[in-house]
Motif scaffolding. Structure first.
Motif, PDB file in Angstrom:
ATOM      1  N   GLN A   1      41.771  17.872  19.690  1.00 18.28           N
ATOM      2  CA  GLN A   1      41.272  17.014  18.493  1.00 18.28           C
ATOM      3  C   GLN A   1      41.692  15.623  18.746  1.00 18.28           C
ATOM      4  O   GLN A   1      42.818  15.276  18.710  1.00 18.28           O
ATOM      5  N   GLU A   2      40.864  14.582  18.517  1.00 23.42           N
ATOM      6  CA  GLU A   2      41.189  13.545  18.995  1.00 23.42           C
ATOM      7  C   GLU A   2      41.195  12.450  17.573  1.00 23.42           C
ATOM      8  O   GLU A   2      39.944  12.200  16.693  1.00 23.42           O
ATOM      9  N   HIS A   3      42.070  12.019  17.100  1.00 26.51           N
ATOM     10  CA  HIS A   3      42.380  11.277  16.035  1.00 26.51           C
ATOM     11  C   HIS A   3      42.498   9.944  16.038  1.00 26.51           C
ATOM     12  O   HIS A   3      43.296   9.495  17.034  1.00 26.51           O
ATOM     13  N   THR A   4      41.452   8.905  15.792  1.00 23.41           N
ATOM     14  CA  THR A   4      41.656   7.756  15.745  1.00 23.41           C
ATOM     15  C   THR A   4      41.798   6.585  14.667  1.00 23.41           C
ATOM     16  O   THR A   4      40.990   7.065  13.702  1.00 23.41           O
ATOM     17  N   ILE A   5      42.720   5.929  14.640  1.00 26.64           N
ATOM     18  CA  ILE A   5      42.990   4.848  13.695  1.00 26.64           C
ATOM     19  C   ILE A   5      43.020   3.479  14.230  1.00 26.64           C
ATOM     20  O   ILE A   5      42.976   3.296  15.525  1.00 26.64           O
ATOM     21  N   LYS A   6      42.818   2.543  13.415  1.00 23.76           N
ATOM     22  CA  LYS A   6      42.846   1.138  13.907  1.00 23.76           C
ATOM     23  C   LYS A   6      44.234   0.537  13.532  1.00 23.76           C
ATOM     24  O   LYS A   6      44.800   0.548  12.668  1.00 23.76           O
ATOM     25  N   ASP A   7      44.617  -0.240  14.972  1.00 20.32           N
ATOM     26  CA  ASP A   7      46.138  -0.807  14.789  1.00 20.32           C
ATOM     27  C   ASP A   7      45.921  -2.241  14.912  1.00 20.32           C
ATOM     28  O   ASP A   7      44.781  -2.714  15.680  1.00 20.32           O
ATOM     29  N   GLU A   8      46.674  -3.121  14.612  1.00 21.48           N
ATOM     30  CA  GLU A   8      46.871  -4.677  14.818  1.00 21.48           C
ATOM     31  C   GLU A   8      45.369  -5.126  14.260  1.00 21.48           C
ATOM     32  O   GLU A   8      44.750  -6.057  14.880  1.00 21.48           O
ATOM     33  N   VAL A   9      45.153  -4.938  13.146  1.00 26.89           N
ATOM     34  CA  VAL A   9      43.953  -5.237  12.461  1.00 26.89           C
ATOM     35  C   VAL A   9      44.001  -6.491  11.997  1.00 26.89           C
ATOM     36  O   VAL A   9      44.792  -7.154  11.228  1.00 26.89           O
ATOM     37  N   SER A  10      42.948  -7.335  11.966  1.00 21.44           N
ATOM     38  CA  SER A  10      42.758  -8.644  11.539  1.00 21.44           C
ATOM     39  C   SER A  10      41.316  -9.112  11.255  1.00 21.44           C
ATOM     40  O   SER A  10      40.423  -9.019  11.919  1.00 21.44           O
ATOM     41  N   PHE A  11      41.066  -9.180   9.799  1.00 21.63           N
ATOM     42  CA  PHE A  11      39.855  -9.528   9.221  1.00 21.63           C
ATOM     43  C   PHE A  11      39.731 -10.990   9.319  1.00 21.63           C
ATOM     44  O   PHE A  11      40.568 -11.932   8.979  1.00 21.63           O
ATOM     45  N   ASN A  12      38.667 -11.526  10.019  1.00 20.60           N
ATOM     46  CA  ASN A  12      38.354 -13.118  10.601  1.00 20.60           C
ATOM     47  C   ASN A  12      37.480 -13.498   9.327  1.00 20.60           C
ATOM     48  O   ASN A  12      36.541 -12.987   8.712  1.00 20.60           O
ATOM     49  N   ASN A  13      37.574 -15.011   9.405  1.00 21.97           N
ATOM     50  CA  ASN A  13      36.695 -15.850   8.418  1.00 21.97           C
ATOM     51  C   ASN A  13      35.217 -15.780   8.901  1.00 21.97           C
ATOM     52  O   ASN A  13      34.317 -16.199   8.243  1.00 21.97           O
ATOM     53  N   ASN A  14      34.790 -15.374  10.054  1.00 17.31           N
ATOM     54  CA  ASN A  14      33.401 -15.416  10.628  1.00 17.31           C
ATOM     55  C   ASN A  14      32.909 -14.096  10.574  1.00 17.31           C
ATOM     56  O   ASN A  14      31.955 -13.711  11.052  1.00 17.31           O
ATOM     57  N   PHE A  15      33.209 -13.079   9.439  1.00 17.66           N
ATOM     58  CA  PHE A  15      32.642 -11.837   9.338  1.00 17.66           C
ATOM     59  C   PHE A  15      32.987 -11.113  10.350  1.00 17.66           C
ATOM     60  O   PHE A  15      32.010 -10.191  10.857  1.00 17.66           O
ATOM     61  N   THR A  16      33.959 -10.964  11.042  1.00 18.66           N
ATOM     62  CA  THR A  16      34.215 -10.069  12.178  1.00 18.66           C
ATOM     63  C   THR A  16      35.624  -9.526  11.786  1.00 18.66           C
ATOM     64  O   THR A  16      36.482  -9.986  10.915  1.00 18.66           O
TER      65      THR A  16
ATOM     66  N   GLU B   1      36.502   0.144   0.093  1.00 19.25           N
ATOM     67  CA  GLU B   1      36.873   1.595   0.347  1.00 19.25           C
ATOM     68  C   GLU B   1      36.318   2.052   1.935  1.00 19.25           C
ATOM     69  O   GLU B   1      36.836   2.904   2.438  1.00 19.25           O
ATOM     70  N   THR B   2      34.882   1.324   2.034  1.00 24.43           N
ATOM     71  CA  THR B   2      34.595   1.690   3.486  1.00 24.43           C
ATOM     72  C   THR B   2      35.413   1.176   4.575  1.00 24.43           C
ATOM     73  O   THR B   2      35.492   2.102   5.472  1.00 24.43           O
ATOM     74  N   ALA B   3      35.941   0.053   4.580  1.00 28.23           N
ATOM     75  CA  ALA B   3      36.900  -0.528   5.446  1.00 28.23           C
ATOM     76  C   ALA B   3      38.133   0.538   5.411  1.00 28.23           C
ATOM     77  O   ALA B   3      38.748   0.621   6.558  1.00 28.23           O
ATOM     78  N   LYS B   4      38.682   0.901   4.521  1.00 26.36           N
ATOM     79  CA  LYS B   4      39.845   1.542   4.309  1.00 26.36           C
ATOM     80  C   LYS B   4      39.700   2.887   5.280  1.00 26.36           C
ATOM     81  O   LYS B   4      40.543   3.391   5.960  1.00 26.36           O
ATOM     82  N   ASP B   5      38.639   3.656   4.740  1.00 26.48           N
ATOM     83  CA  ASP B   5      38.132   4.922   5.650  1.00 26.48           C
ATOM     84  C   ASP B   5      37.824   4.744   6.977  1.00 26.48           C
ATOM     85  O   ASP B   5      38.262   5.706   7.759  1.00 26.48           O
ATOM     86  N   TRP B   6      37.591   3.559   7.304  1.00 26.29           N
ATOM     87  CA  TRP B   6      37.156   3.262   8.878  1.00 26.29           C
ATOM     88  C   TRP B   6      38.743   3.050   9.477  1.00 26.29           C
ATOM     89  O   TRP B   6      38.760   3.594  10.507  1.00 26.29           O
ATOM     90  N   LEU B   7      39.428   2.244   8.803  1.00 24.92           N
ATOM     91  CA  LEU B   7      40.774   1.930   9.327  1.00 24.92           C
ATOM     92  C   LEU B   7      41.774   3.206   9.780  1.00 24.92           C
ATOM     93  O   LEU B   7      42.360   3.423  10.347  1.00 24.92           O
ATOM     94  N   ASN B   8      41.726   4.326   8.625  1.00 29.15           N
ATOM     95  CA  ASN B   8      42.621   5.351   8.511  1.00 29.15           C
ATOM     96  C   ASN B   8      41.517   6.329   8.319  1.00 29.15           C
ATOM     97  O   ASN B   8      41.741   6.955   7.087  1.00 29.15           O
TER      98      ASN B   8
END
Length: 588
Positions: free
Chosen positions: A177-192, A129-136
């Protein structure tokens, strides 16, 4: 020989066989008495109470435990009473509470278990849920971008010698008003996680001091920037580019609307293939609107919460190549929107990586503050010498050695970061900068309250809940042949301020303030309750156990005394029986 007789026929003496029988009976009675005493207080006992002999029925385990604890109402009882069982249950409960209390006391007072449990909610695990809120994120958490444009109302008078100083007017803010979302997201195997920011902006006239269509006199950035690029071209290309630029007859300063200057307008110089690289429009904030050209990789905190939000790569590279040496090219700063709470515990310096500067910037702890309706925060500020020349801040030496010139304190050379365009960022109004930068200008007034960068960070979760990130964009005038006639009165390498921007938190609604209040005071109250609650449970349960043991020992001593008295009385009665048994009637 005649048998002896007496004169009294009623008297009969015992025979030897009868004497033996009486002796055996006495010995057996005495042995039984001793065995009875031994069974109560001697060998084969547990805690002073007799254990069942081989001929007796074995006692239940519960009764043995009760006897071991001294929980017998009477010395001769064979079954535990309900009072005994109740006492045993009470002791068990108190002991259990004591163990729980001591364990909780140790965990709450001497470990970070509680805080670490809360911080697990920050981890940017994939599909969490934290990642979802951070992405959008929800728009209610949007930030505000406030832009200030430097207007040059008397620049023509100055260039023609009719004015002694260049007058500049700080026009703004123009608030978005600045709205920021994350694009071209890739979760990697090295915890990044790797991503690009995608920003969108909405003009807020009610929070702005001017409209977007206000016309301002501003430096001609494409022309000034092209002068340096043309200077570095091969001779043939330089002649061609210089010819076209002169044909355009672009002025050194031009009138533009605030919206065009910030978000883009079509420009003839930019359209030149050798300069614009296929672009047609230019705007100082144009690259911020939409998906960023820069990709960022940061640590999710899954393997170590202390690494949370630390940027590990910028544009696919673990190090920058703009500066000289590994120290200045390291990207080990946090993403500006969140910090690892572990870095805040000892109030140590934290580093922030700012893309607009292409470098990390340190933030120093200043003080603890209360903001937003009594919500506690930790205030960090940029140090006064962050842009100082190496003479005053040796750590900045590597930001100078690979540049064409090392400037006076207050301005950094970021030309390599901006594709060799002569961009020289600073704090707004040249705050902390050398006075030589603004001696030429009238209207530059640096103030710490208005122009210094600071961040008010939530002490438990590490995200900013207040503050302002402030930076000014300047351009250096290079008097090449393209500009020489247009800037005759200006000194070469004059730095012209263009705009300064300020990123702040938005206006939080009641629901956000309630959430902030609960995360600040609610969790703190729970932590304090657990700390002192476990302490109270430990002390209370231990006191009750001591009192119970003292009470049981008193009862035990009473029961042992009663048992001893009973044994002595039984032994005495048995001894009397033996005496009566061996006393023979005497008739003479």
């Amino acid at each position: 020989m005649p048998r002896a007789t007496t004169s009294n026929p009623e008297v009969t003496l015992p025979t030897a066989h009868q004497d033996c029988d009486l002796t055996v009976a006495a010995i057996r009675s005495k042995s039984n008495t001793l065995n009875s005493q031994l069974n109560r207080v001697g060998t084969g006992t547990f805690g002073g109470y007799g254990m069942a002999s081989g001929a007796e029925k074995p006692k239940p385990v519960l009764q043995m435990i009760l006897e071991a604890l001294g929980l017998r109402n009477q010395a001769q009882s064979r079954e535990p009473t309900s009072k005994d069982i109740g006492t045993l249950i009470m002791l068990g409960v108190m002991f259990l509470l004591f163990v729980i209390g001591v364990t909780g006391f140790f965990v709450m007072w001497f470990t970070e278990f509680y805080n670490n449990t809360m911080l697990e909610n920050l981890i940017l695990a994939e599909n969490s849920e934290t990642a979802k809120d951070w992405l959008n994120p929800d728009p209610k958490f949007d930030t505000l971008l406030k832009a200030h444009i430097f207007h040059y109302p008397n620049i023509e008078d100055y260039l023609e010698g009719r004015a002694d100083k260049i007058k500049v007017v700080d026009v703004g803010p123009l608030t978005y008003q600045e709205h920021t979302i994350k694009d071209e997201v890739s979760f990697n195997n090295n915890f990044t996680v790797t991503f690009r920011d995608r920003k969108s902006y909405k003009f807020l006239p009610e929070k702005s001091s001017v409209r977007e269509d206000v016309v301002l006199m501003v430096p001609n950035v494409p022309l000034i920037s092209a002068a340096g690029h043309v200077k570095r071209m091969p001779y043939a290309d330089r002649l061609v580019a210089g010819f076209f630029i002169k044909q355009f007859k672009e002025p050194l300063f031009k009138n533009l609307t605030a919206s065009d200057f910030l978000w883009g307008y079509e420009d003839k110089i930019i359209k030149l293939k050798s300069l614009g690289m296929g672009k047609k429009r230019f705007g100082l904030l144009m690259n911020r609107n939409g998906t960023s050209v820069d990709s960022v990789q940061l640590n999710t905190g899954e393997d170590d919460i202390r690494k949370f939000s630390i940027i590990t790569q910028f544009n696919g590279m673990p190090q920058l190549d703009y500066w000289d040496g590994d120290e200045c090219n390291r990207i080990d700063g946090s993403e500006p929107s969140m910090f690892s709470p572990n870095l805040l515990q000892n109030r140590s310096t934290i580093n922030v990586f700012l893309q607009v500067l292409c470098r990390k910037v340190p933030l120093h702890f200043e003080k603890e503050v209360t903001i937003l309706n009594n919500i506690d925060a930790i205030r960090y500020k940029t140090p006064m010498n962050v842009f100082a020349k190496p003479e005053f801040n040796p750590a900045n030496a590597c930001y100078c050695t690979n540049t064409e010139m090392c400037l006076e304190s207050g301005v950094i050379n970021a030309t390599k970061c901006y594709g060799d365009s002569p961009i020289f960022p600073s704090f707004p109004h040249f705050f902390t900068g050398n006075k030589s930068y603004y001696d030429l200008f009238e209207g530059i007034k640096p103030e710490a309250e208005l122009h210094q960068t600071y961040a008010d960070i939530h002490p438990r979760f590490g995200f900013p809940i207040g503050g302002a990130s402030r930076v000014q964009i300047n351009i250096m005038l290079d008097k090449t042949p393209i500009l020489e006639n247009k800037a005759a009165r200006l000194v070469n390498a004059t730095i012209l301020p263009l705009i300064w921007i300020e990123i702040t938190a938005g206006d939080f609604g009641e629901d956000v303030l309630h959430t902030l209040f609960m995360t600040t005071y609610g969790l703190d109250a729970i932590q304090l309750a657990l700390k002192y609650g476990t302490l109270l449970i430990s002390v209370t349960s231990f006191s009750l156990i001591i009192a119970g043991v003292y009470f049981l020992n008193s009862r035990r001593e009473e029961q042992l005394q009663e048992s001893k008295s009973s044994a002595e009385l039984e032994a005495l009665n048995s001894g009397l029986a033996v005496v009566q048994h061996v006393n023979l009637p005497v008739s003479v």
